[in-house]
Design a protein around this motif. Structure first.
Motif, PDB file in Angstrom:
ATOM      1  N   LEU A  20     -49.961  45.174  50.156  1.00 38.89           N
ATOM      2  CA  LEU A  20     -50.259  45.911  51.385  1.00 38.89           C
ATOM      3  C   LEU A  20     -50.506  44.960  52.557  1.00 38.89           C
ATOM      4  CD1 LEU A  20     -52.567  48.758  50.032  1.00 38.89           C
ATOM      5  CD2 LEU A  20     -50.226  48.982  50.864  1.00 38.89           C
ATOM      6  N   ALA A  70     -57.235  49.191  56.017  1.00 38.47           N
ATOM      7  CA  ALA A  70     -57.217  49.508  54.582  1.00 38.47           C
ATOM      8  C   ALA A  70     -58.633  49.404  54.045  1.00 38.47           C
ATOM      9  CB  ALA A  70     -56.284  48.562  53.829  1.00 38.47           C
ATOM     10  N   LEU A  99     -45.303  48.369  57.526  1.00 38.49           N
ATOM     11  CA  LEU A  99     -45.785  49.703  57.166  1.00 38.49           C
ATOM     12  C   LEU A  99     -46.525  50.368  58.318  1.00 38.49           C
ATOM     13  CD1 LEU A  99     -47.055  49.065  53.506  1.00 38.49           C
ATOM     14  CD2 LEU A  99     -44.929  50.161  54.218  1.00 38.49           C
ATOM     15  N   VAL A 128     -44.668  53.445  52.169  1.00 42.86           N
ATOM     16  CA  VAL A 128     -45.801  52.862  51.436  1.00 42.86           C
ATOM     17  C   VAL A 128     -45.515  52.798  49.950  1.00 42.86           C
ATOM     18  CG1 VAL A 128     -48.203  53.225  50.736  1.00 42.86           C
ATOM     19  CG2 VAL A 128     -47.536  53.538  53.126  1.00 42.86           C
ATOM     20  N   LYS A 140     -48.229  44.777  56.028  1.00 43.64           N
ATOM     21  CA  LYS A 140     -48.995  45.572  57.002  1.00 43.64           C
ATOM     22  C   LYS A 140     -48.200  45.867  58.264  1.00 43.64           C
ATOM     23  CE  LYS A 140     -53.449  45.754  59.389  1.00 43.64           C
ATOM     24  NZ  LYS A 140     -54.749  45.074  59.598  1.00 43.64           N
ATOM     25  N   ILE A 146     -55.489  53.779  53.225  1.00 44.33           N
ATOM     26  CA  ILE A 146     -54.947  53.120  54.407  1.00 44.33           C
ATOM     27  C   ILE A 146     -54.894  54.137  55.545  1.00 44.33           C
ATOM     28  CG2 ILE A 146     -53.651  51.359  53.154  1.00 44.33           C
ATOM     29  CD1 ILE A 146     -51.153  52.982  53.466  1.00 44.33           C
ATOM     30  N   LEU A 206     -44.799  49.650  47.131  1.00 41.59           N
ATOM     31  CA  LEU A 206     -45.605  49.486  45.921  1.00 41.59           C
ATOM     32  C   LEU A 206     -44.737  49.551  44.670  1.00 41.59           C
ATOM     33  CD1 LEU A 206     -48.671  51.679  46.940  1.00 41.59           C
ATOM     34  CD2 LEU A 206     -48.635  49.196  46.728  1.00 41.59           C
TER      35      LEU A 206
END
Length: 410
Positions: A321, A333, A328, A279, A325, A266, A283
């Protein structure tokens, strides 16, 4: 009298004929004058059928009910093994996880063992009975059945051994022990007679499927010896323990590898918007395991974060992700498939600098590109193209002379 805990996995209990073979083996083992506890996994066919039955009824089963359902698979296997032992002249009793006193937290499907109340075992030992325990399961403090997730059966075996102050845990497998590499892919792979807990943890985390890391970690914490041995051949296995004389052993003890690795990258418009913590927190909250991580921050170039995940988690990682988006703050990506991870492992690497350089030099001579690198005190991992995985593993096995006869276990 000493106590030994042994564990048999699903492949060794796949049919009634194999269950009878295991019964004869454990009767012979008990005849050596020990108290014996046998931990079993579910027969694969039963476990698959149970999941299929549930899927035919609902696409979103509750985790509590699934634990109650799936746990019956190992219970059926333990009862069948106890019956086979009795039929062939031995004494045996089967115990479900809750009957064996395995108490867990309430994270259904991936519970953790909190304690074991082992009140029943001594009575069965006094009667000369082999205690056959259903692995992979326990009971919560609210009296609900729970399952332990990946590695649950061997973790059950180690936990029971600790609670019973056993001499050791024997993990019976389809292989004869822990090898320096997969003998099906590396011709010169040899069986190790002894390996340290730390080395085994690296083997387990880096792709070797014989023992789950959580079982090894538990054994390490309580200094419980584990022996991995063949279920069919009467040969010495591999002893896993804490103290191994590294000065007399090989610099690199083995090569591990894992296929189907995916690299996700990313990118950010500026360093100020890039946050490693954010990030990987997102996850982690979605139970996505990340392995090798590389962050690139170079003046004049947009910063990037790259990391590797397994193929099985790729779709979930992309979904997470994409949905995150905006929060973050990344601008793009990208991903690369068709990769593999190859690692060298050895506790002696700690006091021997230059191992990584030697590894990279050999891969360079083989014209195998290295795309990512990760190191610890006792391992070096590289990400290479999938088609080069076997060639890289063989080259590194040869480079570090791993096939050389190692010092026997003491």
């Amino acid at each position: 009298m000493q106590t030994v805990v042994v564990k048999f996995g699903g492949p060794m209990l796949a049919t009634t004929e194999k269950i009878v073979q295991v019964a004869k083996k454990v009767i012979k083992e008990q005849g050596r004058g020990i108290n014996l506890v046998v931990v079993v996994s579910s027969m694969t066919s039963i476990r698959q059928n149970l999941r299929q039955f549930a899927s035919e009824i609902t696409h979103e089963p509750s985790k509590r009910e699934m634990d109650a359902l799936i746990s019956t698979g190992a219970q059926i296997t333990s009862v069948l093994l106890a019956l086979a032992i009795q039929e062939h002249g031995g004494k045996a009793v089967s115990l479900a996880g809750w009957q064996a006193g395995i108490q867990t937290n309430e994270k259904y499907g991936n519970a953790r063992i909190d304690s074991i109340v082992n009140k029943r075992f001594e009575k069965h030992f006094e009667l000369g009975e082999i205690v056959v325990v259903s692995g992979f399961q326990g009971i919560t403090y609210t009296d609900n059945i729970s399952t332990l997730g990946k590695g649950g059966s061997e973790t059950s075996a180690v936990a029971l051994a600790i609670a019973l102050n056993a001499e050791r845990v024997d993990i019976y497998s389809t292989v004869e022990g822990i090898y320096t590499a997969d003998p099906q892919l590396v011709e010169d792979a040899t069986k190790l007679s002894v390996i340290s807990y730390d080395e085994m943890l690296e083997f387990s985390n880096l792709g070797t499927k014989i023992l789950h890391p959580r079982a090894v970690e538990l054994a390490k914490n309580y200094n419980m010896p584990i022996v991995v041995r063949s279920a069919t051949e009467d040969v010495e296995g591999t002893l896993i323990k804490g103290d191994v004389d590294m000065e007399k052993n090989l610099l690199v003890r083995g090569v591990a590898y894992e296929s189907d690795i995916i690299r996700l990258t990313i990118g950010y418009d500026s360093y100020e918007t890039a946050s490693l913590a954010e990030v990987f927190s997102v996850l982690a909250e979605n139970d996505i395991n990340v392995d090798i991580i590389v962050q690139a921050v170079i003046d004049g170039i947009k910063p990037t974060i790259s990391f590797t995940i397994s193929k099985e988690e790729f779709a979930d990682a992309l979904r997470v992700l994409e949905s995150s988006k905006l929060s973050l703050g990344f601008s793009f990506a990208d991903f690369e498939i068709g990769l593999a991870k190859v690692s060298i492992i050895g506790s002696a690497m700690t006091s021997n600098p230059g191992v990584a350089a030697r590894m990279f030099a050999r891969l360079g001579r083989e014209h195998i590109p290295v795309k990512m690198v990760s190191t610890s005190e006792i391992k070096v991992s590289v990400v290479v193209p999938q088609e080069e995985m076997v060639r890289a593993a063989n080259a590194l096995h040869e480079e570090f002379n791993i096939a050389m006869k190692e010092v026997p276990a003491s």
